[in-house]
Write an enzyme that holds these catalytic residues in place. Structure first.
Site, PDB file in Angstrom:
ATOM      1  N   HIS A  58      33.835 116.578 -25.249  1.00  0.00           N
ATOM      2  CA  HIS A  58      35.183 116.132 -25.616  1.00  0.00           C
ATOM      3  C   HIS A  58      35.785 117.028 -26.692  1.00  0.00           C
ATOM      4  O   HIS A  58      35.101 117.427 -27.637  1.00  0.00           O
ATOM      5  CB  HIS A  58      35.141 114.703 -26.172  1.00  0.00           C
ATOM      6  CG  HIS A  58      34.941 113.647 -25.134  1.00  0.00           C
ATOM      7  ND1 HIS A  58      33.754 113.460 -24.477  1.00  0.00           N
ATOM      8  CD2 HIS A  58      35.806 112.700 -24.654  1.00  0.00           C
ATOM      9  CE1 HIS A  58      33.877 112.438 -23.632  1.00  0.00           C
ATOM     10  NE2 HIS A  58      35.107 111.965 -23.728  1.00  0.00           N
ATOM     11  N   ASN A  99      26.619 119.429 -29.074  1.00  0.00           N
ATOM     12  CA  ASN A  99      27.514 118.325 -28.704  1.00  0.00           C
ATOM     13  C   ASN A  99      26.955 116.966 -29.106  1.00  0.00           C
ATOM     14  O   ASN A  99      27.687 116.108 -29.588  1.00  0.00           O
ATOM     15  CB  ASN A  99      27.769 118.357 -27.193  1.00  0.00           C
ATOM     16  CG  ASN A  99      28.690 117.239 -26.728  1.00  0.00           C
ATOM     17  OD1 ASN A  99      29.691 116.931 -27.357  1.00  0.00           O
ATOM     18  ND2 ASN A  99      28.331 116.616 -25.614  1.00  0.00           N
TER      19      ASN A  99
END
Length: 325
Positions: free
Chosen positions: A167, A199
């Site tokens: 994201h 991440n």
């Protein structure tokens, strides 16, 4: 009716972009800095910036999510959407290339690399309230159908690549409503990110840190995006090299940035700028180690961030007083 709605939407969005991206005549100087605390900063390399020309006055904002075509509430929906875009982009658009507006974030899409140039969010403590009815497990990664099929990424591009669908606008920033968190799973808001060590760890720490800033500031504006930075090869020359994945050749960024501006209740503005390599990072590494001069990100990304804020208005940059206050 549908045609009229689309026309009205475009006109409203155009007006919003024109106001939000009103750069003409707005200039600010970039401070000169020679501090180089780590290798990332050396790669970015600092230069002195003078007065910058304004960006075009007119741009376009396309809605990336459908708006209901009810004749009764069409005006209010258009007004609300335009108002939210103006709120998010209060301090200027970094660029006006292929802009897409969602209900709670705005992005500029890079059709060549199939990854956003930048994603902008506006956070407040109230907007970050947890909704107990939110179920992240129900969210699905979906292609952005507002983007032409030639230029969009697909879930199949990520399958078997070894990279996470990372994201840019963090899902955790939009847990107040199921629709809002679902929109963050749109693939135009994704970029290939190393999973373990990045991440799922250090990048996640940075996202949580930004959310905590809403306990300090009444408004937090955050811009996130990819970088493709040069590296010296064995021949001594610099090359920009990055992997592409899938049949759509989705680019794998070498680094990611976040630039954050916090606004206090007495209208003081403070900025922090981070760059992290898209690689496993020791989770004990302090986030301040990834601070870089904001102008170095601008140079590397080819964008001007928070262009409506003159540097004289910033009380602090990366936690250090800039001497104007």
């Amino acid at each position: 009716m549908v045609t009229a709605l689309r026309t009205a939407l475009r006109l409203s969005a155009l007006a919003s972009a024109s106001l939000g991206g009103y750069y003409a005549g707005k200039h600010f100087g970039h401070r000169d800095s020679s501090e180089r605390d780590d290798d990332i900063t050396k790669i970015l390399s600092n230069i002195a910036f003078g007065i910058k020309p304004g960006l075009p006055i007119f741009g376009t904002v396309s809605a990336a999510v459908p708006i209901a075509s009810s004749e009764i509430d069409m005006g209010s929906k258009l007004s609300t959407a335009a108002s939210r875009v103006s709120q998010i982009m209060k301090y200027g658009f970094p660029g006006l290339d292929n802009i897409r507006s969602f209900d709670n974030f705005v992005l500029s899409y890079d059709r060549r690399n199939r990854v956003a140039h930048w994603v902008f969010e506006h956070l407040t403590k109230e907007r970050l309230q947890n909704n107990q009815n939110i179920d992240r497990s129900k969210c699905e990664f979906k292609p952005d159908e507002s983007i032409h099929p030639y230029f969009r990424s697909d879930n199949t591009d990520y399958k078997g690549s070894g990279y996470d669908r990372g994201h840019l606008a963090a899902a955790g920033n939009h847990k107040i409503d199921q629709k809002l968190i679902q929109q963050t799973f749109t693939l135009s808001n994704m970029a290939p990110q190393v999973g373990p060590g990045f991440n799922r760890n250090s990048w996640n720490r940075l996202e949580k840190y930004v959310r905590k800033l809403t306990n300090v500031y009444k408004d937090v504006y955050v811009c996130t995006g990819p970088l493709y930075l040069p590296k010296v090869d064995i021949d001594g020359k610099k090359y920009v090299r990055y992997e592409v994945i899938g049949t759509n050749h989705v680019a794998v960024p070498t680094h990611f940035y976040k630039i954050v501006v916090g606004e206090t209740h007495d209208s003081r503005l403070e900025m922090e700028a981070f760059v992290m390599p898209n690689a496993p990072i020791d989770d004990n590494t302090p986030l301040k180690n990834f601070h870089v001069p904001p102008e170095s990100i601008e140079r590397a990304a080819g964008l001007l961030f928070f262009d409506k804020i003159s540097r004289e208005r910033l009380a602090k940059i990366n936690g250090k007083s800039v001497g104007y206050f």
